[in-house]
Design an enzyme around this catalytic site. Structure first.
Site, short mmCIF file in Angstrom:
data_model
loop_
_atom_site.label_atom_id
_atom_site.label_comp_id
_atom_site.label_asym_id
_atom_site.label_seq_id
_atom_site.Cartn_x
_atom_site.Cartn_y
_atom_site.Cartn_z
N ASP A 56 3.64 0.39 -32.48
CA ASP A 56 3.16 0.43 -33.87
C ASP A 56 4.13 -0.42 -34.69
OD1 ASP A 56 5.44 1.95 -34.05
OD2 ASP A 56 4.49 3.68 -35.01
N TYR A 78 -2.53 1.71 -29.00
CA TYR A 78 -1.37 2.48 -29.49
C TYR A 78 -1.61 3.99 -29.36
CZ TYR A 78 1.40 5.27 -32.50
OH TYR A 78 2.18 6.29 -32.94
N GLU A 87 -1.45 11.67 -34.61
CA GLU A 87 -1.32 10.22 -34.47
C GLU A 87 -2.36 9.48 -35.32
OE1 GLU A 87 0.94 8.43 -33.27
OE2 GLU A 87 2.12 9.98 -32.26
#
Ligand code: SF4
Length: 365
Positions: free
Chosen positions: A141, A123, A40
């Site tokens: 996102d 996020y 991520e």
């Protein structure tokens, strides 16, 4: 259709679509929070195709949070070289230390605890908590925001606080009770592969009949992004300073952009000076050295997220002085053949590539 029914329809269709159409990726189907975290962080502002080889190399070298915490930052930055946004690597390294020293290597499993770590915002916390721990939390996102703006025909500017609040709320209302991680990944995947910024493939979208933007043919004008400001441009002079066959490099301070990376000494040209004058001044200010500025070796252009630079690289030769890190974290004289041991920003690598330096290439200026 009530909001709940609408949410259920979105969940069912997206999950069914994801089960069939999800791309095969090395970090897909993984439940290890460490691996999800690494992927991520790498995927922030970076294309999947670019990330995949970096992710594989990184996981091979640092398969656990303990191995990452035990590594020197220089090694982590070297492995990150070329991926950009180096604060991500510094934060990963620092957070790995915190997880090992404060939590005995156990990964936090709530968004709140995750967000207490450096480099993890709402996020990333949502992605790790939902994918690794099946927590019912949303992610937002750029891809998710675009899908939501179109699905709900939301006119809010996503760059404003009010817009952010609205999009987070929409994302929150959609997360299902079960398979939260899969659903969040499905939303991101749809935005990345179908509901793309330009010419979304509405004909193959599982949400087409639910999509308000499609119903009003507004998919090309949503989300309502503000006009981008003009990107500033700077002219920069950098020096390949030689002394007895060695080249001078300096290390950027940790708390600066590209912190921890090595580079060639130099800086912005001021209005009143020539490039060669800027070159001599910058080297004196940065290292305390007096040099002769020789011929220009190459010109390289590079774009960062908020500005562009044109770099003029000069051959320079040491005249007097002892190199000191007056504006950097460290300075070092290195043999050109050893440059490959250090992590450099992409713009510096471009210079080395143009000059045949920095790897196994022969050195000849
Ligand atoms: Fe995006 Fe088109 Fe699907 Fe709407 S129908 S969510 S605009 S791809």
């Amino acid at each position: 259709m009530t909001e709940t029914l609408h949410a259920q329809a979105v969940q069912n269709r997206l999950l069914q679509w994801f089960d069939v159409h999800a791309r095969t990726l090395p970090f897909r189907g993984v439940r290890d929070p460490y691996a999800i975290w690494v992927s991520e962080i790498m995927l922030q502002q970076t294309q999947v195709a670019t990330v995949v080889p970096y992710y594989q190399r990184f996981m091979k070298r640092f398969p656990t949070v303990r191995t990452l915490a035990a590594a020197p930052l220089d090694v982590v930055l070297k492995l990150w070289q070329g991926l950009g946004y180096y604060s991500r690597a510094r934060h990963l390294h620092k957070a790995a230390h915190m997880i090992v020293s404060q939590n005995d290597g156990a990964f936090p499993d709530t968004p709140e605890a995750l967000m207490a770590l450096p480099g993890i915002g709402r996020y990333t916390a949502g992605a790790i908590a939902s994918i690794a721990f099946d927590r019912r939390v949303p992610v937002l996102d750029g891809n998710v925001m675009r899908v939501l703006a179109r699905l709900y025909r939301c006119q809010d500017n996503p760059k404003t606080t009010a817009g952010q609040r609205r999009f987070w709320h929409l994302a929150e209302t959609l997360v299902p009770k079960h398979r939260c991680g899969d659903f969040n990944q499905a939303l991101m995947e749809l935005g990345a592969t179908v509901c793309t910024p330009k010419t979304p493939d509405c004909a193959h979208c599982p949400l087409q009949s639910l999509c308000q933007a499609y119903a009003h043919q507004e998919q090309d004008t949503l989300p309502r992004m503000p006009k981008a400001a003009a990107t500033p441009h700077y002219t920069v002079a950098v020096g390949l300073v030689f002394k007895e066959g060695k080249l001078l490099i300096d290390k950027r301070k940790d708390n600066t952009m590209l912190g921890g990376l090595w580079e060639l000494p130099g800086g912005k040209k001021q209005k009143h000076e020539t490039l060669k004058q800027a070159m001599a001044r910058e080297i004196a200010e940065e290292t305390g050295l007096t040099v002769t500025v020789g011929k220009r070796l190459c010109i390289v252009r590079h774009a960062y997220s908020h500005f562009r630079i044109t770099i003029h690289a000069y051959r320079c030769d040491w005249v007097s002085g002892t190199a000191k890190p007056l504006q950097s974290a460290a300075v070092k004289w290195v043999l050109p053949k050893d440059l490959k041991k250090y992590a450099f920003p992409a713009a510096t690598i471009k210079i080395f590539d143009r000059l045949g330096l920095g790897s196994e290439y022969p050195f000849n200026l």
